[in-house]
Design a protein around this motif. Structure first.
Motif, PDB file in Angstrom:
ATOM      1  N   ALA A  51       0.829  -1.204   0.000  1.00  0.00           N
ATOM      2  CA  ALA A  51       0.000   0.000   0.000  1.00  0.00           C
ATOM      3  C   ALA A  51       0.861   1.250   0.000  1.00  0.00           C
ATOM      4  O   ALA A  51       0.572   2.225  -0.683  1.00  0.00           O
ATOM      5  CB  ALA A  51      -0.934   0.003   1.210  1.00  0.00           C
ATOM      6  N   ARG A  52       1.963   1.242   0.752  1.00  0.00           N
ATOM      7  CA  ARG A  52       2.842   2.407   0.793  1.00  0.00           C
ATOM      8  C   ARG A  52       3.490   2.637  -0.568  1.00  0.00           C
ATOM      9  O   ARG A  52       3.668   3.763  -1.004  1.00  0.00           O
ATOM     10  CB  ARG A  52       3.906   2.233   1.865  1.00  0.00           C
ATOM     11  N   LEU A  53       3.838   1.567  -1.264  1.00  0.00           N
ATOM     12  CA  LEU A  53       4.434   1.714  -2.585  1.00  0.00           C
ATOM     13  C   LEU A  53       3.452   2.328  -3.570  1.00  0.00           C
ATOM     14  O   LEU A  53       3.836   3.116  -4.424  1.00  0.00           O
ATOM     15  CB  LEU A  53       4.908   0.348  -3.108  1.00  0.00           C
ATOM     16  N   LEU A  54       2.199   1.962  -3.464  1.00  0.00           N
ATOM     17  CA  LEU A  54       1.198   2.486  -4.383  1.00  0.00           C
ATOM     18  C   LEU A  54       0.817   3.927  -4.070  1.00  0.00           C
ATOM     19  O   LEU A  54       0.678   4.744  -4.969  1.00  0.00           O
ATOM     20  CB  LEU A  54      -0.074   1.635  -4.328  1.00  0.00           C
ATOM     21  N   LEU A  55       0.618   4.232  -2.794  1.00  0.00           N
ATOM     22  CA  LEU A  55       0.064   5.518  -2.412  1.00  0.00           C
ATOM     23  C   LEU A  55       1.117   6.541  -2.013  1.00  0.00           C
ATOM     24  O   LEU A  55       0.841   7.726  -1.999  1.00  0.00           O
ATOM     25  CB  LEU A  55      -0.906   5.329  -1.242  1.00  0.00           C
ATOM     26  N   GLY A  56       2.284   6.084  -1.644  1.00  0.00           N
ATOM     27  CA  GLY A  56       3.265   7.000  -1.092  1.00  0.00           C
ATOM     28  C   GLY A  56       2.907   7.286   0.347  1.00  0.00           C
ATOM     29  O   GLY A  56       1.848   6.925   0.830  1.00  0.00           O
ATOM     30  N   SER A  57       3.781   7.910   1.057  1.00  0.00           N
ATOM     31  CA  SER A  57       3.523   8.198   2.454  1.00  0.00           C
ATOM     32  C   SER A  57       4.075   9.577   2.784  1.00  0.00           C
ATOM     33  O   SER A  57       5.249   9.837   2.575  1.00  0.00           O
ATOM     34  CB  SER A  57       4.193   7.141   3.324  1.00  0.00           C
ATOM     35  N   THR A  58       3.207  10.418   3.294  1.00  0.00           N
ATOM     36  CA  THR A  58       3.652  11.758   3.685  1.00  0.00           C
ATOM     37  C   THR A  58       4.761  11.659   4.720  1.00  0.00           C
ATOM     38  O   THR A  58       5.781  12.340   4.615  1.00  0.00           O
ATOM     39  CB  THR A  58       2.467  12.568   4.229  1.00  0.00           C
ATOM     40  N   ALA A  59       4.593  10.787   5.704  1.00  0.00           N
ATOM     41  CA  ALA A  59       5.605  10.647   6.752  1.00  0.00           C
ATOM     42  C   ALA A  59       6.940  10.205   6.159  1.00  0.00           C
ATOM     43  O   ALA A  59       8.000  10.716   6.543  1.00  0.00           O
ATOM     44  CB  ALA A  59       5.140   9.656   7.814  1.00  0.00           C
ATOM     45  N   THR A  60       6.912   9.280   5.230  1.00  0.00           N
ATOM     46  CA  THR A  60       8.148   8.806   4.604  1.00  0.00           C
ATOM     47  C   THR A  60       8.815   9.926   3.822  1.00  0.00           C
ATOM     48  O   THR A  60      10.026  10.125   3.915  1.00  0.00           O
ATOM     49  CB  THR A  60       7.855   7.609   3.681  1.00  0.00           C
ATOM     50  N   GLN A  61       8.039  10.676   3.051  1.00  0.00           N
ATOM     51  CA  GLN A  61       8.604  11.773   2.261  1.00  0.00           C
ATOM     52  C   GLN A  61       9.226  12.841   3.161  1.00  0.00           C
ATOM     53  O   GLN A  61      10.330  13.321   2.894  1.00  0.00           O
ATOM     54  CB  GLN A  61       7.528  12.386   1.374  1.00  0.00           C
ATOM     55  N   VAL A  62       8.523  13.193   4.229  1.00  0.00           N
ATOM     56  CA  VAL A  62       9.047  14.215   5.137  1.00  0.00           C
ATOM     57  C   VAL A  62      10.307  13.706   5.829  1.00  0.00           C
ATOM     58  O   VAL A  62      11.301  14.422   5.934  1.00  0.00           O
ATOM     59  CB  VAL A  62       7.972  14.649   6.164  1.00  0.00           C
ATOM     60  N   ALA A  63      10.286  12.456   6.277  1.00  0.00           N
ATOM     61  CA  ALA A  63      11.461  11.898   6.948  1.00  0.00           C
ATOM     62  C   ALA A  63      12.687  11.905   6.041  1.00  0.00           C
ATOM     63  O   ALA A  63      13.807  12.134   6.501  1.00  0.00           O
ATOM     64  CB  ALA A  63      11.167  10.475   7.416  1.00  0.00           C
ATOM     65  N   HIS A  64      12.494  11.689   4.765  1.00  0.00           N
ATOM     66  CA  HIS A  64      13.624  11.645   3.825  1.00  0.00           C
ATOM     67  C   HIS A  64      14.104  13.022   3.377  1.00  0.00           C
ATOM     68  O   HIS A  64      15.262  13.161   2.982  1.00  0.00           O
ATOM     69  CB  HIS A  64      13.262  10.814   2.599  1.00  0.00           C
ATOM     70  N   HIS A  65      13.235  14.027   3.427  1.00  0.00           N
ATOM     71  CA  HIS A  65      13.595  15.307   2.814  1.00  0.00           C
ATOM     72  C   HIS A  65      13.645  16.503   3.760  1.00  0.00           C
ATOM     73  O   HIS A  65      14.110  17.564   3.362  1.00  0.00           O
ATOM     74  CB  HIS A  65      12.645  15.609   1.661  1.00  0.00           C
ATOM     75  N   ALA A  66      13.182  16.371   4.979  1.00  0.00           N
ATOM     76  CA  ALA A  66      13.195  17.504   5.912  1.00  0.00           C
ATOM     77  C   ALA A  66      14.627  17.810   6.340  1.00  0.00           C
ATOM     78  O   ALA A  66      15.467  16.916   6.431  1.00  0.00           O
ATOM     79  CB  ALA A  66      12.334  17.199   7.128  1.00  0.00           C
ATOM     80  N   ASP A  67      14.878  19.085   6.610  1.00  0.00           N
ATOM     81  CA  ASP A  67      16.208  19.540   7.030  1.00  0.00           C
ATOM     82  C   ASP A  67      16.402  19.503   8.535  1.00  0.00           C
ATOM     83  O   ASP A  67      17.351  20.090   9.044  1.00  0.00           O
ATOM     84  CB  ASP A  67      16.447  20.971   6.532  1.00  0.00           C
ATOM     85  N   CYS A  68      15.505  18.845   9.254  1.00  0.00           N
ATOM     86  CA  CYS A  68      15.606  18.768  10.709  1.00  0.00           C
ATOM     87  C   CYS A  68      15.167  17.372  11.140  1.00  0.00           C
ATOM     88  O   CYS A  68      14.635  16.608  10.339  1.00  0.00           O
ATOM     89  CB  CYS A  68      14.735  19.841  11.356  1.00  0.00           C
ATOM     90  N   PRO A  69      15.357  17.040  12.405  1.00  0.00           N
ATOM     91  CA  PRO A  69      14.892  15.739  12.886  1.00  0.00           C
ATOM     92  C   PRO A  69      13.370  15.605  12.719  1.00  0.00           C
ATOM     93  O   PRO A  69      12.624  16.585  12.851  1.00  0.00           O
ATOM     94  CB  PRO A  69      15.261  15.723  14.361  1.00  0.00           C
ATOM     95  N   VAL A  70      12.922  14.390  12.403  1.00  0.00           N
ATOM     96  CA  VAL A  70      11.503  14.108  12.223  1.00  0.00           C
ATOM     97  C   VAL A  70      11.124  13.009  13.209  1.00  0.00           C
ATOM     98  O   VAL A  70      11.754  11.955  13.236  1.00  0.00           O
ATOM     99  CB  VAL A  70      11.208  13.654  10.784  1.00  0.00           C
ATOM    100  N   LEU A  71      10.097  13.269  13.998  1.00  0.00           N
ATOM    101  CA  LEU A  71       9.582  12.277  14.937  1.00  0.00           C
ATOM    102  C   LEU A  71       8.241  11.796  14.396  1.00  0.00           C
ATOM    103  O   LEU A  71       7.305  12.590  14.230  1.00  0.00           O
ATOM    104  CB  LEU A  71       9.393  12.904  16.322  1.00  0.00           C
TER     105      LEU A  71
END
Length: 143
Positions: free
Chosen positions: A117-137
């Protein structure tokens, strides 16, 4: 914007993230920015589309986020240094990544979608975790 940014969408998952972010902001004597995103539709070029009525729906989302924030802060027992509730129209991952610039931390809930499901829909949390310039919880979904 320094301090803690938390993404909310009205779900139980984001409520848990808001509660945790508020507690962290109080404990660390820092500011809390609550961000809700009125979901845009991607146009044929991948950019967010804009339609009549988006402004009103974005404001309605801000009001709902403000009400939820007020409830959570009343229950936390303490106040962050400052609290800002913002609503924007756009793509959630893009807007959270933009908001994270200069922040101390981004907090967000996870809906627990995984595997195929994540592969099909993408995940906001995954995208933010990979691209944010600060720690992501990422606050995991309760099972």
């Amino acid at each position: 914007m320094p301090g803690i940014i938390v993404g909310v969408d009205g779900s139980a998952h984001s409520r848990k993230a808001l509660e945790l972010a508020a507690k962290e902001a109080v404990a660390h004597h820092t500011s809390l920015t609550v961000l809700t995103v009125h979901q845009a539709v991607r146009d044929v070029y991948g950019s967010p589309s804009h339609y009549a009525g988006d402004h009103e729906l974005t404001e309605k989302a801000r009001q709902a986020a403000q009400a939820e924030t007020d409830e959570v802060l009343a229950a936390v027992g303490g106040q962050p240094e400052s609290v800002t509730v913002k609503a924007v129209h756009g793509l959630p991952a893009d807007e959270l990544i933009k908001a994270a610039e200069g922040a101390d931390m981004v907090v967000m809930g996870s809906r627990g979608s995984g595997g195929f499901a994540r592969l099909l829909l993408g995940s906001t949390a995954t995208q933010v975790a990979h691209h944010a310039d600060c720690p992501v919880l990422i606050v995991p979904a309760a099972h």
